[in-house]
Design a protein around this motif. Structure first.
Motif, PDB file in Angstrom:
ATOM      1  N   UNK A   1       0.828  -1.203   0.000  1.00 52.31           N
ATOM      2  CA  UNK A   1       0.000   0.000   0.000  1.00 52.31           C
ATOM      3  C   UNK A   1       0.860   1.249   0.000  1.00 52.31           C
ATOM      4  N   UNK A   2       0.455   2.224  -0.751  1.00 54.27           N
ATOM      5  CA  UNK A   2       1.190   3.489  -0.855  1.00 54.27           C
ATOM      6  C   UNK A   2       0.796   4.469   0.242  1.00 54.27           C
TER       7      UNK A   2
ATOM      8  N   UNK B   1      -8.391   5.578   9.718  1.00 59.77           N
ATOM      9  CA  UNK B   1      -8.776   4.415  10.524  1.00 59.77           C
ATOM     10  C   UNK B   1      -7.664   3.374  10.563  1.00 59.77           C
ATOM     11  N   UNK B   2      -6.982   3.168   9.445  1.00 60.65           N
ATOM     12  CA  UNK B   2      -5.877   2.209   9.415  1.00 60.65           C
ATOM     13  C   UNK B   2      -4.722   2.675  10.282  1.00 60.65           C
ATOM     14  N   UNK B   3      -4.438   3.975  10.252  1.00 57.75           N
ATOM     15  CA  UNK B   3      -3.365   4.516  11.083  1.00 57.75           C
ATOM     16  C   UNK B   3      -3.727   4.390  12.563  1.00 57.75           C
ATOM     17  N   UNK B   4      -4.982   4.626  12.899  1.00 61.28           N
ATOM     18  CA  UNK B   4      -5.429   4.464  14.282  1.00 61.28           C
ATOM     19  C   UNK B   4      -5.174   3.034  14.752  1.00 61.28           C
ATOM     20  N   UNK B   5      -5.504   2.083  13.921  1.00 59.01           N
ATOM     21  CA  UNK B   5      -5.283   0.667  14.253  1.00 59.01           C
ATOM     22  C   UNK B   5      -3.796   0.367  14.398  1.00 59.01           C
TER      23      UNK B   5
ATOM     24  N   UNK C   1      -6.768   9.862  16.612  1.00 58.17           N
ATOM     25  CA  UNK C   1      -5.999   9.902  15.377  1.00 58.17           C
ATOM     26  C   UNK C   1      -6.467  11.042  14.483  1.00 58.17           C
ATOM     27  N   UNK C   2      -7.775  11.244  14.393  1.00 55.89           N
ATOM     28  CA  UNK C   2      -8.291  12.357  13.599  1.00 55.89           C
ATOM     29  C   UNK C   2      -7.814  13.693  14.159  1.00 55.89           C
TER      30      UNK C   2
ATOM     31  N   UNK D   1       0.758   8.882   4.328  1.00 54.30           N
ATOM     32  CA  UNK D   1       1.858   8.054   3.850  1.00 54.30           C
ATOM     33  C   UNK D   1       2.486   7.281   5.006  1.00 54.30           C
ATOM     34  N   UNK D   2       2.937   6.048   4.777  1.00 45.78           N
ATOM     35  CA  UNK D   2       3.604   5.290   5.838  1.00 45.78           C
ATOM     36  C   UNK D   2       4.781   6.049   6.447  1.00 45.78           C
TER      37      UNK D   2
END
Length: 68
Positions: free
Chosen positions: A8-9, A14-18, A27-28, A48-49
């Motif tokens: 994933x780029x 929600x993914x970052x929160x997880x 996170x928001x 971005x990661x």
């Protein structure tokens, strides 16, 4: 036939929160205050990661002297 792995780029909020083990609201807030950088794509925020890594490095920089 070899399996293709697609890296994933960028991530959703929600993914970052997880990933960070935080709630979505926290996170928001980090995104809205600019503590975690993001870009708006249409109506969605993407992160971005490398920006997640920057945040983690920044908040842990002061903790390096702490012993476990």
């Amino acid at each position: 036939m070899a399996a293709v792995v697609i890296k994933r780029k960028w991530h959703t909020t929600a993914e970052v929160a997880e990933m960070l083990g935080f709630g979505l609201s926290k996170t928001k807030m980090l995104v809205l205050t600019g503590e975690i950088r993001s870009v708006k794509v249409g109506h969605n925020r993407r992160i971005l990661p490398a920006w997640v890594d920057e945040y983690v490095e920044r908040i842990t920089a002061g903790a390096e002297g702490w012993a476990a």
